[in-house]
Design an enzyme around this catalytic site. Structure first.
Site, PDB file in Angstrom:
ATOM      1  N   ASP A 125     -32.369  34.370  89.720  1.00 44.19           N
ATOM      2  CA  ASP A 125     -30.932  34.328  89.471  1.00 44.19           C
ATOM      3  C   ASP A 125     -30.523  35.591  88.714  1.00 44.19           C
ATOM      4  O   ASP A 125     -31.176  35.996  87.752  1.00 44.19           O
ATOM      5  CB  ASP A 125     -30.566  33.083  88.660  1.00 44.19           C
ATOM      6  CG  ASP A 125     -29.068  32.801  88.697  1.00 44.19           C
ATOM      7  OD1 ASP A 125     -28.670  31.780  89.271  1.00 44.19           O
ATOM      8  OD2 ASP A 125     -28.292  33.626  88.150  1.00 44.19           O
ATOM      9  N   ASN A 154     -25.713  22.069  91.985  1.00 39.80           N
ATOM     10  CA  ASN A 154     -24.300  21.805  91.713  1.00 39.80           C
ATOM     11  C   ASN A 154     -23.581  21.639  93.054  1.00 39.80           C
ATOM     12  O   ASN A 154     -23.757  22.458  93.960  1.00 39.80           O
ATOM     13  CB  ASN A 154     -23.693  22.971  90.925  1.00 39.80           C
ATOM     14  CG  ASN A 154     -24.317  23.121  89.549  1.00 39.80           C
ATOM     15  OD1 ASN A 154     -24.603  22.133  88.883  1.00 39.80           O
ATOM     16  ND2 ASN A 154     -24.533  24.358  89.108  1.00 39.80           N
ATOM     17  N   GLY A 197     -19.497  22.597  89.099  1.00 40.51           N
ATOM     18  CA  GLY A 197     -19.978  23.916  88.695  1.00 40.51           C
ATOM     19  C   GLY A 197     -20.461  24.787  89.832  1.00 40.51           C
ATOM     20  O   GLY A 197     -20.970  25.886  89.583  1.00 40.51           O
ATOM     21  N   GLN A 198     -20.332  24.332  91.096  1.00 43.08           N
ATOM     22  CA  GLN A 198     -20.779  25.191  92.204  1.00 43.08           C
ATOM     23  C   GLN A 198     -19.832  26.385  92.332  1.00 43.08           C
ATOM     24  O   GLN A 198     -18.615  26.222  92.412  1.00 43.08           O
ATOM     25  CB  GLN A 198     -20.824  24.403  93.528  1.00 43.08           C
ATOM     26  CG  GLN A 198     -21.406  25.232  94.667  1.00 43.08           C
ATOM     27  CD  GLN A 198     -21.574  24.453  95.975  1.00 43.08           C
ATOM     28  OE1 GLN A 198     -21.221  23.280  96.066  1.00 43.08           O
ATOM     29  NE2 GLN A 198     -22.121  25.118  96.974  1.00 43.08           N
ATOM     30  N   HIS A 213     -27.934  25.763  97.184  1.00 39.96           N
ATOM     31  CA  HIS A 213     -29.063  26.356  96.475  1.00 39.96           C
ATOM     32  C   HIS A 213     -29.552  25.390  95.416  1.00 39.96           C
ATOM     33  O   HIS A 213     -28.757  24.697  94.784  1.00 39.96           O
ATOM     34  CB  HIS A 213     -28.669  27.696  95.829  1.00 39.96           C
ATOM     35  CG  HIS A 213     -27.379  27.666  95.089  1.00 39.96           C
ATOM     36  ND1 HIS A 213     -26.155  27.688  95.719  1.00 39.96           N
ATOM     37  CD2 HIS A 213     -27.118  27.578  93.757  1.00 39.96           C
ATOM     38  CE1 HIS A 213     -25.187  27.636  94.812  1.00 39.96           C
ATOM     39  NE2 HIS A 213     -25.745  27.557  93.612  1.00 39.96           N
ATOM     40  N   LEU A 214     -30.848  25.401  95.230  1.00 41.24           N
ATOM     41  CA  LEU A 214     -31.480  24.633  94.163  1.00 41.24           C
ATOM     42  C   LEU A 214     -31.787  25.597  93.038  1.00 41.24           C
ATOM     43  O   LEU A 214     -32.498  26.590  93.240  1.00 41.24           O
ATOM     44  CB  LEU A 214     -32.808  24.060  94.645  1.00 41.24           C
ATOM     45  CG  LEU A 214     -32.953  22.610  95.034  1.00 41.24           C
ATOM     46  CD1 LEU A 214     -34.426  22.321  95.322  1.00 41.24           C
ATOM     47  CD2 LEU A 214     -32.433  21.680  93.966  1.00 41.24           C
ATOM     48  N   HIS A 215     -31.253  25.328  91.867  1.00 42.29           N
ATOM     49  CA  HIS A 215     -31.652  26.089  90.683  1.00 42.29           C
ATOM     50  C   HIS A 215     -33.015  25.565  90.235  1.00 42.29           C
ATOM     51  O   HIS A 215     -33.208  24.343  90.125  1.00 42.29           O
ATOM     52  CB  HIS A 215     -30.663  25.866  89.538  1.00 42.29           C
ATOM     53  CG  HIS A 215     -29.292  26.415  89.768  1.00 42.29           C
ATOM     54  ND1 HIS A 215     -28.878  27.624  89.244  1.00 42.29           N
ATOM     55  CD2 HIS A 215     -28.223  25.913  90.442  1.00 42.29           C
ATOM     56  CE1 HIS A 215     -27.615  27.846  89.583  1.00 42.29           C
ATOM     57  NE2 HIS A 215     -27.194  26.822  90.310  1.00 42.29           N
TER      58      HIS A 215
HETATM   59  P1  AMP Z   1     -23.713  27.744  91.186  1.00 40.60           P
HETATM   60  O1  AMP Z   1     -22.720  28.023  90.092  1.00 40.60           O
HETATM   61  O2  AMP Z   1     -24.474  26.470  91.007  1.00 40.60           O
HETATM   62  O3  AMP Z   1     -23.070  27.855  92.553  1.00 40.60           O
HETATM   63  O4  AMP Z   1     -24.814  28.878  91.076  1.00 40.60           O
HETATM   64  C1  AMP Z   1     -24.653  30.133  91.627  1.00 40.60           C
HETATM   65  C2  AMP Z   1     -25.690  31.010  90.992  1.00 40.60           C
HETATM   66  O5  AMP Z   1     -25.842  32.166  91.787  1.00 40.60           O
HETATM   67  C3  AMP Z   1     -25.346  31.480  89.581  1.00 40.60           C
HETATM   68  O6  AMP Z   1     -26.350  31.052  88.665  1.00 40.60           O
HETATM   69  C4  AMP Z   1     -25.289  32.998  89.714  1.00 40.60           C
HETATM   70  O7  AMP Z   1     -25.794  33.663  88.579  1.00 40.60           O
HETATM   71  C5  AMP Z   1     -26.152  33.229  90.938  1.00 40.60           C
HETATM   72  N1  AMP Z   1     -25.870  34.451  91.670  1.00 40.60           N
HETATM   73  C6  AMP Z   1     -24.670  34.893  92.113  1.00 40.60           C
HETATM   74  N2  AMP Z   1     -24.803  36.058  92.767  1.00 40.60           N
HETATM   75  C7  AMP Z   1     -26.124  36.347  92.755  1.00 40.60           C
HETATM   76  C8  AMP Z   1     -26.907  37.424  93.268  1.00 40.60           C
HETATM   77  N3  AMP Z   1     -26.349  38.449  93.936  1.00 40.60           N
HETATM   78  N4  AMP Z   1     -28.247  37.401  93.065  1.00 40.60           N
HETATM   79  C9  AMP Z   1     -28.825  36.382  92.388  1.00 40.60           C
HETATM   80  N5  AMP Z   1     -28.144  35.334  91.882  1.00 40.60           N
HETATM   81  C10 AMP Z   1     -26.806  35.311  92.055  1.00 40.60           C
END
Ligand code: AMP
Length: 114
Positions: A30, A87, A93-94, A100-102
């Site tokens: 991330d 999310n 919070g998405q 995507h899975l964090h």
């Molecule tokens: P969410 O808020 O659950 O949709 O998570 C999106 C995640 O994507 C966030 O933790 C961002 O930091 C991450 N993110 C956004 N753009 C990038 C990128 N170019 N490379 C890696 N992570 C990213």
């Protein structure tokens, strides 16, 4: 999807630090880590939210979980503990609309989550 940041990572247009990949999924660090170990597992197929997945995607969703396990091991948090988060919708919070899975680890976590 040309406007999707994660599709652009898959296409090599945006750089990412890849930790794992297979036929169905890719995982990378991330860019704005919320924990010392923080990666994202994404499907190669564009699916905007979990609610847009269909029964035909069930195996793919399982592969994301399987990939997350490998990513946790790769980041060295498999035994110390890690948290998986997906999310779903802006209200939860998405912010990137490609599922995507964090995979989060390397620190303690509280429950319930914030
Ligand atoms: P969410 O808020 O659950 O949709 O998570 C999106 C995640 O994507 C966030 O933790 C961002 O930091 C991450 N993110 C956004 N753009 C990038 C990128 N170019 N490379 C890696 N992570 C990213």
């Amino acid at each position: 999807m040309k406007d999707c940041v994660f599709c652009r990572i898959l296409g090599g247009e945006i750089p990412a630090t890849t930790l794992y990949e297979d036929d169905a999924t890719v995982a990378f660090r991330d860019v704005n880590p919320a924990a010392p170990a923080h990666a994202l597992v994404i499907p190669r197929k564009h699916i905007a939210t979990l609610d847009d997945a269909t029964a035909a995607d069930a195996e793919l969703l399982g592969k994301m979980m399987w990939a997350a396990r490998a990513v946790a091991a790769e980041m060295g948090v498999a035994k110390s503990g890690y948290r998986l988060v997906m999310n779903t919708h802006a209200g939860a919070g998405q912010s990137v609309f490609h599922i995507h899975l964090h995979v989060l680890g390397g620190r303690g976590f509280t429950w319930p989550p914030g």
